[in-house]
Design a protein around this motif. Structure first.
Motif, PDB file in Angstrom:
ATOM      1  N   THR A  30       0.843  -1.180   0.000  1.00  0.00           N
ATOM      2  CA  THR A  30       0.000   0.000   0.000  1.00  0.00           C
ATOM      3  C   THR A  30       0.891   1.247   0.000  1.00  0.00           C
ATOM      4  OG1 THR A  30      -1.651   1.228   1.253  1.00  0.00           O
ATOM      5  CG2 THR A  30      -0.177  -0.146   2.525  1.00  0.00           C
ATOM      6  N   ALA A  31       0.341   2.361  -0.398  1.00  0.00           N
ATOM      7  CA  ALA A  31       1.101   3.616  -0.386  1.00  0.00           C
ATOM      8  C   ALA A  31       1.311   4.117   1.042  1.00  0.00           C
ATOM      9  CB  ALA A  31       0.377   4.673  -1.208  1.00  0.00           C
ATOM     10  N   ASP A 149       9.098   7.560   2.353  1.00  0.00           N
ATOM     11  CA  ASP A 149      10.400   7.250   2.952  1.00  0.00           C
ATOM     12  C   ASP A 149      11.555   7.399   1.958  1.00  0.00           C
ATOM     13  OD1 ASP A 149      10.170   5.007   1.333  1.00  0.00           O
ATOM     14  OD2 ASP A 149      10.240   3.558   2.980  1.00  0.00           O
ATOM     15  N   GLY A 150      11.259   7.886   0.755  1.00  0.00           N
ATOM     16  CA  GLY A 150      12.296   8.132  -0.239  1.00  0.00           C
ATOM     17  C   GLY A 150      12.505   7.006  -1.241  1.00  0.00           C
ATOM     18  N   ARG A 151      11.920   5.848  -1.009  1.00  0.00           N
ATOM     19  CA  ARG A 151      12.056   4.743  -1.965  1.00  0.00           C
ATOM     20  C   ARG A 151      11.301   5.067  -3.244  1.00  0.00           C
ATOM     21  NH1 ARG A 151       9.581  -0.257   0.485  1.00  0.00           N
ATOM     22  NH2 ARG A 151       8.604   1.253   1.868  1.00  0.00           N
ATOM     23  N   ILE A 152      11.925   4.721  -4.363  1.00  0.00           N
ATOM     24  CA  ILE A 152      11.270   4.893  -5.656  1.00  0.00           C
ATOM     25  C   ILE A 152      10.658   3.549  -6.034  1.00  0.00           C
ATOM     26  CG2 ILE A 152      11.620   5.351  -8.108  1.00  0.00           C
ATOM     27  CD1 ILE A 152      13.821   7.325  -7.270  1.00  0.00           C
TER      28      ILE A 152
END
Length: 162
Positions: A30-31, A149-152
């Motif tokens: 989930t986002a 959290d910065g993950r792409i």
């Protein structure tokens, strides 16, 4: 498993929050990355407009096994609604999402929407499969979409024409 689909009642908020937080805590795709307080989910329901749909799925024991909502979204044109679907861990693949969507799409048509948007993380294989099975088609793909959290992870924006 018999499934009942019904409109949300405010007494469902606690169980909806527990279901969503369980998905978040196991690292679901989930986002949402951090567990949500019950009050936050309640505020989402409360902000609802007359053109919002909140639908609950319960099993034959009355246990909440899924929920779905669709509503206008500031980043979409006024003729489009945004949708989100959550099904309890362990009961995915039993037609719950299909039954929820059948009800939600009827509501969205009645509210005058022309199409529904689903924005799904690109690494959410089950979410991408689910929306494709419902008839959603990619209309935009953002390979550089980033989580809080910065993950792409990328993001697929899928469209269902009502």
């Amino acid at each position: 498993m018999n499934i009942t689909i019904r409109p949300l009642q405010m007494s469902d908020i606690r169980l909806m929050t527990e279901l969503l937080n369980e998905i978040i805590e196991i690292g679901g795709t989930t986002a949402y990355l951090n567990p949500l307080p019950e009050a936050e989910l309640a505020s989402w329901v409360a902000r609802g407009t007359e053109r919002a749909s909140w639908t609950i799925a319960e099993d034959d024991t009355g246990k909440l096994v899924g929920f779905q909502w669709a509503e206008p979204h500031a980043l979409l044109p006024p003729e489009a609604a945004s949708i989100a679907t959550f099904v309890r861990v362990g009961v995915v693949g039993r037609g719950i999402g299909k039954r929820l969507f059948a009800e939600t799409s009827k509501h969205m048509k009645r509210f005058g929407f022309e199409w529904i948007n689903a924005s799904i993380r690109s690494d959410n294989d089950s979410g991408l499969r689910y929306y494709a099975k419902m008839g959603f088609k990619d209309w935009k793909v953002d390979p550089d979409a980033m989580l809080s959290d910065g993950r792409i992870t990328g993001k697929h924006h899928k469209r269902y024409d009502l």
